[in-house]
Design an enzyme around this catalytic site. Structure first.
Site, short mmCIF file in Angstrom:
data_model
loop_
_atom_site.label_atom_id
_atom_site.label_comp_id
_atom_site.label_asym_id
_atom_site.label_seq_id
_atom_site.Cartn_x
_atom_site.Cartn_y
_atom_site.Cartn_z
N GLY A 225 0.77 -1.24 0.00
CA GLY A 225 0.00 0.00 0.00
C GLY A 225 0.79 1.28 0.00
O GLY A 225 0.22 2.37 -0.21
N TYR A 302 -9.41 4.88 -13.07
CA TYR A 302 -9.35 5.66 -11.82
C TYR A 302 -9.16 7.14 -12.05
O TYR A 302 -8.86 7.87 -11.10
CB TYR A 302 -8.15 5.20 -10.96
CG TYR A 302 -7.96 3.71 -10.80
CD1 TYR A 302 -8.89 2.94 -10.12
CD2 TYR A 302 -6.83 3.09 -11.31
CE1 TYR A 302 -8.69 1.58 -9.96
CE2 TYR A 302 -6.62 1.73 -11.15
CZ TYR A 302 -7.56 0.98 -10.48
OH TYR A 302 -7.36 -0.35 -10.31
N CYS A 327 -12.23 1.86 -29.30
CA CYS A 327 -13.54 2.46 -29.57
C CYS A 327 -14.34 2.68 -28.29
O CYS A 327 -15.35 2.01 -28.05
CB CYS A 327 -14.31 1.58 -30.53
SG CYS A 327 -13.43 1.47 -32.07
N1 LLP Z 1 -1.34 -6.93 -0.57
C1 LLP Z 1 -2.67 -7.02 -0.83
C2 LLP Z 1 -3.49 -7.92 -0.04
C3 LLP Z 1 -3.23 -6.23 -1.86
O1 LLP Z 1 -4.54 -6.31 -2.09
C4 LLP Z 1 -2.40 -5.37 -2.61
C5 LLP Z 1 -2.95 -4.57 -3.69
C6 LLP Z 1 -1.03 -5.33 -2.31
C7 LLP Z 1 -0.53 -6.11 -1.27
C8 LLP Z 1 -0.07 -4.43 -3.03
O2 LLP Z 1 -0.42 -3.12 -2.86
P1 LLP Z 1 0.56 -1.94 -3.33
O3 LLP Z 1 1.80 -2.02 -2.49
O4 LLP Z 1 0.86 -2.18 -4.76
O5 LLP Z 1 -0.24 -0.72 -3.10
N2 LLP Z 1 -4.94 -1.50 -9.71
C9 LLP Z 1 -4.84 -0.49 -8.70
C10 LLP Z 1 -4.20 -1.01 -7.43
C11 LLP Z 1 -4.90 -2.20 -6.84
C12 LLP Z 1 -4.22 -2.74 -5.61
C13 LLP Z 1 -4.79 -4.03 -5.20
N3 LLP Z 1 -4.17 -4.62 -4.06
C14 LLP Z 1 -4.07 0.70 -9.27
O6 LLP Z 1 -3.71 0.66 -10.43
O7 LLP Z 1 -3.89 1.70 -8.59
#
Ligand code: LLP
Length: 400
Positions: A225, A302, A327
């Protein structure tokens, strides 16, 4: 400096380019923040699941956080040891659970009481013990985009504290379950430290109350996150992040697990696309490019901002929408973006595209996904071929 123009010539566009040295730096900075503590960084494979990217992190000592058995297989194939692999996600099929248990991964992150029942059932059928961790939903607002916010009871993820406690007691009493960890992940692209700290305190308190009933956990999984800078966001430093987690954990001696995805890859990735032409509808200016929402979905999905660099262009900029060939009116890489007058074959570099870029791509409009290139120590190499028309129809032609 990455020679974007040369790479676009050699590998053509649309193209993803990843700076592997930048990925190394991110990994090491985060790891360093937890120095002196037992910790495992389990790269969140969903952010960028190219095998060479996973292999690169594995070579730095990373584990892998996976959300499908496909991702678990990728991680194993790329050389991540099973004992550093986690299997997370809100809905896992029995066959996925079976394979995960047989692969002897570190643990399965369980997201509901019903799922715990399935894990126990599958483990008993295999006559194995499944190591598990419970994903706690601490009901904290992470103050990020609602689509990537996961730590509120309104979201489908994890379980509340009471259910978590019941699940640990059930697991402790089961001969087929071994509760080894606890997990939370309140959202992605987090730029506020306070919600992370509050969530960590809630989860650490649960660890203490479990310990009081002789359920002693080994792993404290703080999820991923950590936000990055796309525009001018002020982000959390790895040092402050680590201090917040360690502060919440004080007095507890658990191995800290992190599941970073975006932090490790986002700013190390570039999406290269060429201008096809400019057009105007009335006074509205569009720059039409050869890459679209099927390559990079984040702006459409987003309204995400990605900086765009017009390579070698010096003219006076004016506002335009940078749009792809798909498209859909929602097919854009940027809206109201200031760019100089563009010509056919001019190169645009879309920044911060290394996380949730290629991986969220699709073949919509029968468009092959782009090639991927690694740039490391001054050298470029292909890490995924461009998809051909034949690749796209191979699973259908036999039915004609
Ligand atoms: N752990 C879990 C349980 C998760 O659901 C996620 C991301 C991560 C780790 C990794 O999170 P990060 O460090 O990358 O923030 N497609 C969206 C982001 C979706 C994230 C889903 N879960 C975007 O393009 O912003």
């Amino acid at each position: 400096m990455i020679p974007f123009q040369l790479l676009a010539q050699e590998y053509e566009t649309p193209l993803y380019v990843y700076d592997f040295d930048a990925m190394t730096k991110q990994f090491e900075t985060l790891k360093e923040a937890f120095r002196g503590k037992k910790s495992i960084l389990a790269y969140a494979v969903k952010a960028n699941s190219n095998l060479s990217v996973i292999k690169h992190f594995a070579s730095l000592g990373s584990g892998a956080d996976c959300v499908s058995i496909g991702e678990v297989r990728r991680a194993l194939m790329a050389g991540v040891p099973a004992y550093k692999i986690l299997f997370s996600g809100v809905g896992k099929r029995d066959d996925e659970l079976r394979e995960a248990i047989l692969s002897d991964i570190l643990y399965i992150n369980v997201e509901s009481e019903a799922e715990l029942g399935r894990v126990e059932m599958v483990a008993s059928q295999l006559d194995k013990v499944a190591r598990i961790s419970v994903r706690v939903n601490p009901n904290i607002d992470p103050q990020t985009h609602p689509y990537i916010s996961t730590g509120l009871h309104d979201n489908k993820f994890g379980v509340d504290l009471d259910s978590a406690k019941r699940m640990y007691i059930k697991a402790k009493n089961s001969q087929f379950l071994d509760p080894v960890g606890i997990h939370f992940h309140i959202g992605s692209q987090l730029t506020q430290l306070e919600p992370i700290y509050e969530a960590a305190v809630i989860v650490a308190d649960l660890v203490r109350s479990l310990s009081a009933i002789s359920i002693d956990l080994k792993f404290f999984d703080m999820g991923g996150g950590l936000g990055v800078q796309y525009d001018n966001e002020v982000t959390i430093t790895p040092y402050d992040y680590a201090q917040a987690i360690l502060g919440a954990l004080k007095g507890l001696d658990l191995t800290i697990i992190g599941e970073p995805g975006r932090f490790l890859t986002a700013n190390a990735g570039y999406f290269l696309t060429k201008v096809l032409y400019e057009k105007k509808n009335g006074s509205k200016r569009f720059v039409v490019v050869d890459g679209g929402m099927n390559d990079l979905l984040r702006p459409s999905l987003y309204k995400a901002y990605h900086r765009i660099e017009a390579i070698g262009k010096k003219g006076e900029p004016s506002a335009c929408d940078v749009v792809g060939p798909v498209c859909e009116s929602g097919d854009f890489l940027a809206k109201g973006y200031e760019l100089p007058l563009m010509e056919h074959n001019d190169l645009l570099v879309v920044h911060s595209a290394g996380a949730y870029g290629f991986g969220m791509g699709s073949n919509y409009n029968t468009r092959g996904r782009s090639a991927e290139v690694a740039f490391e120590k001054g050298e470029a190499r292909l890490i995924r071929d461009r998809e051909t028309f034949e690749d796209l129809v191979v699973l259908e032609t036999k039915y004609l």
